[in-house]
Design an enzyme around this catalytic site. Structure first.
Site, PDB file in Angstrom:
ATOM      1  N   ASP A   1       0.803  -1.223   0.000  1.00  0.00           N
ATOM      2  CA  ASP A   1       0.000   0.000   0.000  1.00  0.00           C
ATOM      3  C   ASP A   1       0.839   1.278   0.000  1.00  0.00           C
ATOM      4  OD1 ASP A   1      -2.320  -1.523   0.054  1.00  0.00           O
ATOM      5  OD2 ASP A   1      -2.405  -1.563   2.239  1.00  0.00           O
TER       6      ASP A   1
ATOM      7  N   ARG B   1      -4.984  -5.456 -11.253  1.00  0.00           N
ATOM      8  CA  ARG B   1      -4.060  -6.585 -11.420  1.00  0.00           C
ATOM      9  C   ARG B   1      -4.817  -7.911 -11.456  1.00  0.00           C
ATOM     10  NH1 ARG B   1      -2.242 -10.141  -7.623  1.00  0.00           N
ATOM     11  NH2 ARG B   1      -3.398  -8.959  -6.062  1.00  0.00           N
ATOM     12  N   ARG B   2      -5.782  -8.075 -10.555  1.00  0.00           N
ATOM     13  CA  ARG B   2      -6.544  -9.327 -10.528  1.00  0.00           C
ATOM     14  C   ARG B   2      -7.499  -9.402 -11.724  1.00  0.00           C
ATOM     15  NH1 ARG B   2      -7.275  -8.378  -4.086  1.00  0.00           N
ATOM     16  NH2 ARG B   2      -5.576  -9.712  -3.359  1.00  0.00           N
TER      17      ARG B   2
ATOM     18  N   CYS C   1      -2.385   4.306 -10.567  1.00  0.00           N
ATOM     19  CA  CYS C   1      -3.203   3.389  -9.779  1.00  0.00           C
ATOM     20  C   CYS C   1      -4.084   2.476 -10.635  1.00  0.00           C
ATOM     21  CB  CYS C   1      -4.036   4.151  -8.764  1.00  0.00           C
ATOM     22  SG  CYS C   1      -5.076   5.383  -9.535  1.00  0.00           S
TER      23      CYS C   1
HETATM   24  N1  LIG Z   1      -5.419  -3.263  -0.266  1.00  0.00           N
HETATM   25  C1  LIG Z   1      -5.595  -3.887   1.018  1.00  0.00           C
HETATM   26  C2  LIG Z   1      -4.491  -4.829   1.342  1.00  0.00           C
HETATM   27  N2  LIG Z   1      -3.242  -4.373   1.591  1.00  0.00           N
HETATM   28  C3  LIG Z   1      -2.426  -5.469   1.831  1.00  0.00           C
HETATM   29  C4  LIG Z   1      -3.231  -6.608   1.739  1.00  0.00           C
HETATM   30  C5  LIG Z   1      -2.778  -7.979   1.911  1.00  0.00           C
HETATM   31  C6  LIG Z   1      -1.658  -8.170   2.868  1.00  0.00           C
HETATM   32  C7  LIG Z   1      -0.299  -7.878   2.311  1.00  0.00           C
HETATM   33  O1  LIG Z   1      -0.017  -8.143   1.134  1.00  0.00           O
HETATM   34  O2  LIG Z   1       0.546  -7.386   3.099  1.00  0.00           O
HETATM   35  C8  LIG Z   1      -4.542  -6.219   1.436  1.00  0.00           C
HETATM   36  C9  LIG Z   1      -5.721  -7.091   1.257  1.00  0.00           C
HETATM   37  C10 LIG Z   1      -5.785  -7.894  -0.014  1.00  0.00           C
HETATM   38  O3  LIG Z   1      -5.203  -7.509  -1.043  1.00  0.00           O
HETATM   39  O4  LIG Z   1      -6.443  -8.957  -0.017  1.00  0.00           O
END
Ligand SMILES: NCc1[nH]cc(CCC(=O)O)c1CC(=O)O
Length: 311
Positions: free
Chosen positions: A84, A133-134, A244
Site C-alpha cells: 500500500d 491486477r486481478r 493506480c
Molecule cells: N489493499 C488492502 C491490502 N493491503 C495489503 C493486503 C494484503 C496483505 C499484504 O499483502 O501485506 C490487502 C488485502 C488484499 O489484497 O487482499
C-alpha cells in the site's frame, strides 16, 4: 544501547492493520521487554471512501493519514503493508523505513462459499474485486468469469460476500491469515496463476528520519532477505512509474543459496497483452536488479501500455 521508554505505534484501524500492529508489539516485546508500546489507530481516505480509488488520491490513500500522524509527532512508528506504500515517489520527506519484517505468504486465494476452485467456477460467476491486477489476469485466463467492483477491508468484503453481493472473492492469503480467516479459503492460487502485487505479504516499519534511538531499537525486527526482496520490487515499480490503474505484478525471491531474482509483468486491462521479465541479480545489488527488470519491460513497450490506460 539506550532504548525508548515508550513507542507509540500508528496504523490503519482495520482488523487486519491492528493484527499487524500486534505482531510488531509481540516481536518488540521479545527484543526489548522493557519498552512500553501504545497503539494510535487512524482512519485513512482509503478506508472511508469505498468508490473508485482513482477518484480520490489513488496511491497513498491507505498511508497518507498514517504518515501525517508520524510527522506531526502524534506517534513514533508506523506499520504499513508495503503493497500500500506508493513506490513511484519517495517516502514522505522526513521519514524512513527502519525495518521490513519477515515476509508472509505472497499468494492470492479464492474464497468461494461452496469451496469450488477457480477452474470449477461456472460461467458468469461474479468475482468481487476492484484490483486491476486481478481483473486483467482473470480476463486472460478465465474470460467466462465476471469481475464486480468490491472495496472495503477484508472483513467487510467477507460480509458483503455472505450477503450475496458477489459469488466469490480474491483476497491475499496473508491478509486472511492476519484476520484469522484462513478457513474461508477454497483455493490458494500459485503465483503463476495469479501473479502477486509488488510488496505482497511484507510489513514495513517507518519512522522519523532523525529518531536514531528508535531506529536502532526496531531495526532488529528486520529480515535481511525480505529487505532485499522489498528493495528490488520497489525500485522496479519506481522506475516503471505506474499509476493506480496500471495492472502490474511481480515478486522477488531470495532462494536457499541466497541468490536474488525478480520476475514481473505488465498487462493491458483486458489481459490480452502481457509483458514478462525475469532476471537474476548475480553480482548486482537488489535496487539495480529492480531497475534492470523495469528497463526490460520498458523496452518491450510497458510505457505505451501504462500511458494508454485512463487514470
Ligand atoms: N489493499 C488492502 C491490502 N493491503 C495489503 C493486503 C494484503 C496483505 C499484504 O499483502 O501485506 C490487502 C488485502 C488484499 O489484497 O487482499
Amino acid at each position: 544501547m539506550s532504548v525508548p521508554e515508550l513507542i507509540r505505534i500508528v496504523s490503519r484501524d482495520s482488523p487486519m492493520a491492528l493484527a499487524q500492529v500486534e505482531r510488531v508489539r509481540a516481536e518488540l516485546a521479545v527484543l526489548h521487554p522493557e519498552v512500553r508500546t501504545e497503539v494510535v489507530p487512524v482512519k485513512t481516505t482509503g478506508d472511508k471512501w469505498l468508490g473508485d480509488l482513482a477518484a480520490v488520491e489513488g496511491k497513498g490513500a491507505f498511508t497518507k493519514e498514517v504518515d501525517a500522524a508520524l510527522l506531526a509527532g502524534e506517534a513514533d512508528l508506523a506499520v504499513h503493508c508495503v503493497k500500500d506504500v506508493p513506490a513511484d515517489r519517495p517516502l514522505p520527506a522526513g521519514t524512513v523505513f527502519a525495518a521490513f519484517l519477515e515476509r508472509d505468504d505472497i499468494r492470492d486465494a479464492l474464497v468461494h462459499p461452496d469451496g469450488l476452485t477457480l477452474d470449477e467456477l461456472p460461467a458468469g460467476t461474479r468475482i468481487g474485486t476492484s484490483a486491476v491486477r486481478r481483473i486483467a489476469q482473470l480476463a486472460a485466463t478465465h474470460p467466462h468469469l465476471e469481475c464486480v467492483p468490491f472495496r472495503g477491508n477484508a472483513n467487510r468484503r467477507l460480509a458483503k460476500l455472505a450477503a450475496g453481493e458477489a459469488d466469490a472473492l480474491l483476497l491475499a492469503v496473508s491478509g486472511l491469515e492476519r484476520i484469522g480467516r484462513r478457513d474461508v479459503i477454497s483455493e490458494v492460487l500459485s503465483p503463476e496463476t495469479m501473479m502477486p502485487p509488488i510488496g505482497a505479504g511484507i510489513l514495513a516499519l517507518q519512522c522519523r528520519e532523525g529518531d536514531s534511538e528508535l531506529i536502532d531499537a526496531v531495526s532488529g525486527l528486520g529480515h535481511p532477505a525480505t529487505h532485499r526482496e522489498a528493495t528490488a520490487e520497489r525500485m522496479f515499480l519506481h522506475v516503471l512509474q505506474g499509476h493506480c490503474n496500471s495492472p502490474i505484478a511481480g515478486y522477488a525471491r531470495v532462494d536457499r543459496s541466497g541468490e536474488l531474482s525478480l520476475r514481473a509483468c505488465v498487462f493491458t486491462p483486458d489481459g490480452k497483452t502481457r509483458l514478462n521479465a525475469h532476471e537474476w541479480a548475480g553480482r548486482l545489488d537488489a535496487a539495480t536488479l529492480g531497475t534492470s527488470v523495469a528497463v526490460s519491460l520498458l523496452r518491450q513497450g510497458a510505457r505505451e501500455i501504462i500511458d494508454g490506460i485512463p487514470h
